[in-house]
Motif scaffolding. Structure first.
Motif, mmCIF file in Angstrom:
data_model
loop_
_atom_site.group_PDB
_atom_site.id
_atom_site.type_symbol
_atom_site.label_atom_id
_atom_site.label_comp_id
_atom_site.label_asym_id
_atom_site.label_seq_id
_atom_site.Cartn_x
_atom_site.Cartn_y
_atom_site.Cartn_z
ATOM 1 N N GLN A 115 30.811 20.592 32.992
ATOM 2 C CA GLN A 115 31.883 20.377 32.009
ATOM 3 C C GLN A 115 33.276 20.620 32.594
ATOM 4 O OE1 GLN A 115 31.199 19.089 29.118
ATOM 5 N NE2 GLN A 115 28.983 19.298 29.155
ATOM 6 N N LEU A 116 33.468 20.261 33.846
ATOM 7 C CA LEU A 116 34.798 20.335 34.447
ATOM 8 C C LEU A 116 35.593 19.090 34.055
ATOM 9 C CD1 LEU A 116 33.766 21.511 38.025
ATOM 10 C CD2 LEU A 116 34.613 22.935 36.153
ATOM 11 N N LEU A 117 36.890 19.234 33.841
ATOM 12 C CA LEU A 117 37.721 18.088 33.480
ATOM 13 C C LEU A 117 37.990 17.260 34.736
ATOM 14 C CD1 LEU A 117 40.233 19.663 30.950
ATOM 15 C CD2 LEU A 117 38.117 18.434 30.501
ATOM 16 N N PRO A 118 37.578 15.994 34.755
ATOM 17 C CA PRO A 118 37.613 15.208 35.999
ATOM 18 C C PRO A 118 38.996 14.878 36.515
ATOM 19 C CG PRO A 118 36.983 13.818 34.140
ATOM 20 C CD PRO A 118 37.002 15.235 33.634
ATOM 21 N N THR A 119 40.011 14.887 35.637
ATOM 22 C CA THR A 119 41.358 14.504 36.058
ATOM 23 C C THR A 119 42.201 15.705 36.493
ATOM 24 O OG1 THR A 119 42.143 14.600 33.771
ATOM 25 C CG2 THR A 119 41.350 12.468 34.589
ATOM 26 N N LEU A 120 41.640 16.913 36.368
ATOM 27 C CA LEU A 120 42.321 18.117 36.826
ATOM 28 C C LEU A 120 41.713 18.568 38.145
ATOM 29 C CD1 LEU A 120 42.643 20.285 33.577
ATOM 30 C CD2 LEU A 120 44.279 18.650 34.527
ATOM 31 N N THR A 121 42.522 19.157 39.001
ATOM 32 C CA THR A 121 41.994 19.696 40.246
ATOM 33 C C THR A 121 41.104 20.898 39.947
ATOM 34 O OG1 THR A 121 43.798 21.269 40.598
ATOM 35 C CG2 THR A 121 44.102 19.019 41.451
ATOM 36 N N VAL A 122 40.351 21.298 40.945
ATOM 37 C CA VAL A 122 39.513 22.488 40.824
ATOM 38 C C VAL A 122 40.360 23.687 40.404
ATOM 39 C CG1 VAL A 122 38.250 24.173 42.232
ATOM 40 C CG2 VAL A 122 37.688 21.740 42.390
ATOM 41 N N LEU A 123 41.494 23.866 41.047
ATOM 42 C CA LEU A 123 42.378 24.990 40.718
ATOM 43 C C LEU A 123 42.852 24.906 39.276
ATOM 44 C CD1 LEU A 123 43.990 27.467 41.747
ATOM 45 C CD2 LEU A 123 45.828 25.880 42.364
ATOM 46 N N GLU A 124 43.249 23.728 38.829
ATOM 47 C CA GLU A 124 43.734 23.553 37.456
ATOM 48 C C GLU A 124 42.624 23.802 36.444
ATOM 49 O OE1 GLU A 124 47.244 20.222 38.324
ATOM 50 O OE2 GLU A 124 45.168 19.597 37.977
ATOM 51 N N ASN A 125 41.388 23.411 36.768
ATOM 52 C CA ASN A 125 40.257 23.678 35.882
ATOM 53 C C ASN A 125 40.065 25.173 35.673
ATOM 54 O OD1 ASN A 125 38.182 21.499 34.820
ATOM 55 N ND2 ASN A 125 39.073 20.654 36.703
ATOM 56 N N VAL A 126 40.199 25.960 36.724
ATOM 57 C CA VAL A 126 40.013 27.409 36.613
ATOM 58 C C VAL A 126 41.179 28.059 35.881
ATOM 59 C CG1 VAL A 126 39.660 29.549 37.901
ATOM 60 C CG2 VAL A 126 38.578 27.442 38.684
ATOM 61 N N MET A 127 42.363 27.506 36.031
ATOM 62 C CA MET A 127 43.533 28.064 35.355
ATOM 63 C C MET A 127 43.556 27.741 33.864
ATOM 64 S SD MET A 127 46.489 27.240 38.196
ATOM 65 C CE MET A 127 47.820 27.728 37.093
ATOM 66 N N LEU A 128 42.842 26.691 33.451
ATOM 67 C CA LEU A 128 42.941 26.200 32.074
ATOM 68 C C LEU A 128 42.651 27.260 31.015
ATOM 69 C CD1 LEU A 128 43.615 23.593 30.558
ATOM 70 C CD2 LEU A 128 41.179 23.049 30.552
ATOM 71 N N PRO A 129 41.575 28.074 31.134
ATOM 72 C CA PRO A 129 41.355 29.103 30.107
ATOM 73 C C PRO A 129 42.498 30.109 30.006
ATOM 74 C CG PRO A 129 39.377 28.759 31.416
ATOM 75 C CD PRO A 129 40.472 28.035 32.115
ATOM 76 N N MET A 130 43.135 30.402 31.127
ATOM 77 C CA MET A 130 44.267 31.327 31.112
ATOM 78 C C MET A 130 45.452 30.700 30.383
ATOM 79 S SD MET A 130 44.111 33.017 34.943
ATOM 80 C CE MET A 130 43.318 31.725 35.912
ATOM 81 N N ASP A 131 45.664 29.398 30.605
ATOM 82 C CA ASP A 131 46.728 28.692 29.895
ATOM 83 C C ASP A 131 46.440 28.661 28.394
ATOM 84 O OD1 ASP A 131 47.896 28.139 32.352
ATOM 85 O OD2 ASP A 131 46.966 26.169 32.525
ATOM 86 N N PHE A 132 45.179 28.368 28.054
ATOM 87 C CA PHE A 132 44.777 28.228 26.657
ATOM 88 C C PHE A 132 45.006 29.521 25.871
ATOM 89 C CE2 PHE A 132 41.461 28.634 23.376
ATOM 90 C CZ PHE A 132 41.753 27.537 22.602
ATOM 91 N N CYS A 133 44.652 30.646 26.481
ATOM 92 C CA CYS A 133 44.759 31.937 25.788
ATOM 93 C C CYS A 133 46.020 32.710 26.156
ATOM 94 C CB CYS A 133 43.526 32.790 26.081
ATOM 95 S SG CYS A 133 42.036 32.176 25.292
ATOM 96 N N ASN A 134 46.899 32.062 26.920
ATOM 97 C CA ASN A 134 48.154 32.700 27.324
ATOM 98 C C ASN A 134 47.900 34.056 27.990
ATOM 99 O OD1 ASN A 134 50.940 32.711 27.621
ATOM 100 N ND2 ASN A 134 51.287 33.756 25.662
ATOM 101 N N MET A 135 46.930 34.070 28.890
ATOM 102 C CA MET A 135 46.576 35.296 29.609
ATOM 103 C C MET A 135 47.271 35.306 30.965
ATOM 104 S SD MET A 135 44.293 37.038 27.721
ATOM 105 C CE MET A 135 43.135 37.925 28.762
ATOM 106 N N TYR A 136 47.787 36.455 31.337
ATOM 107 C CA TYR A 136 48.441 36.649 32.633
ATOM 108 C C TYR A 136 49.748 35.856 32.705
ATOM 109 C CZ TYR A 136 43.618 38.051 33.478
ATOM 110 O OH TYR A 136 42.377 38.616 33.367
ATOM 111 N N GLY A 137 50.597 36.240 33.646
ATOM 112 C CA GLY A 137 51.846 35.525 33.844
ATOM 113 C C GLY A 137 51.602 34.204 34.548
ATOM 114 N N LEU A 138 52.588 33.307 34.502
ATOM 115 C CA LEU A 138 52.412 31.971 35.058
ATOM 116 C C LEU A 138 52.085 32.023 36.544
ATOM 117 C CD1 LEU A 138 55.293 30.030 33.253
ATOM 118 C CD2 LEU A 138 52.835 29.911 32.800
#
Length: 253
Positions: A115-138
């Motif tokens: 269930q990885l998003l095909p148009t996002l890089t591997v790094l962006e896929n791992v960062m996505l949950p942090m973006d979604f929940c606003n966890m950690y600084g940018l």
């Protein structure tokens, strides 16, 4: 539009969790589905406790109710009756918006088909949950994502698209993504079903190490050999937990 929606979700208030040694507690949980043929009771009053730091395998035949059980624990579905507590939070009482935020912070989910998003890089896929929940600084999000990818051994693939990775590499990325927000509970649904035996064994070793570090692991599997490498095997049959034994006791039955 998406940014406003995400902002609305991360601002949702969650009830303060209770202090408890149990990572998962189910009390008299029932689930009834209404179909064209009538009502079907998928779960029949399940009581279950999983302590923090346990590595538990959930086994059972197709249609036994094990996937429904996992859906109750992850908040993907709602119980018809009973209570579901995860990490001290009464999941059965949460609103849909609360569940979305709670799941992002509390439960890491690993799927059989990645269930990885095909148009996002591997790094962006791992960062996505942090973006979604606003966890950690940018800036910390990228650093943390790279650290997780290194931990699972695929950091050199960080800037590639998932389609350019092997199945085993994609599953490692999925595991890294599931750990993005440092959730106390990791739920893996047939995580080795599309992997060769060597890669599957490596994934199991990694789960065992996570449990040693204090993570609670719930793994659904059809593979009895893999289940035998967990700390406890929960067997589901006809909507009920019929056994919850250590692998050693199961092997002598």
């Amino acid at each position: 539009m998406l940014g406003k929606w995400l902002s609305g979700l991360v601002s949702v208030d969650l009830p303060p969790p209770l202090q408890t040694k149990a990572a998962v507690e189910l009390a008299a949980v029932r689930k009834i589905y209404t179909t064209g043929a009538g009502e079907f009771e998928a779960l029949k009053g399940i009581d279950l406790t999983v302590n923090a730091g346990e590595f538990v395998a959930v086994v059972g035949k197709s249609g036994s109710g094990k996937s429904t059980l996992i859906n109750m624990i992850t908040g993907i579905d709602r119980p018809t009756g009973g209570e579901v507590w995860v990490a001290g939070t009464p999941v059965h009482t949460l609103t849909e918006n609360q569940i979305a935020v709670w799941r992002g912070r509390t439960v890491g989910v690993v799927f059989q088909f990645f269930q990885l998003l095909p148009t996002l890089t591997v790094l962006e896929n791992v960062m996505l949950p942090m973006d979604f929940c606003n966890m950690y600084g940018l800036l910390e999000r990228q650093k943390r994502a790279l650290s997780l990818l290194e931990m699972v051994g695929v950091h050199e693939q960080a800037h590639k698209l998932p389609g350019n990775l092997s199945g085993g590499q994609q599953q490692r990325v999925a595991i890294a993504r599931s750990l993005a927000n440092d959730p106390p509970l990791l739920v893996a649904d047939e995580p080795t079903g599309n992997l060769d035996s060597k890669t599957a064994s490596a994934v199991l070793d990694f789960f065992k190490e996570l449990a040693r570090q204090g993570k609670t692991i719930l793994m659904v599997t059809h593979d009895n050999d893999l289940a035998g490498r967990s700390g406890r095997i929960i067997t589901v049959y006809d909507g009920q937990v019929v056994a919850a034994e250590t692998p050693e006791r199961v092997s002598h039955v």
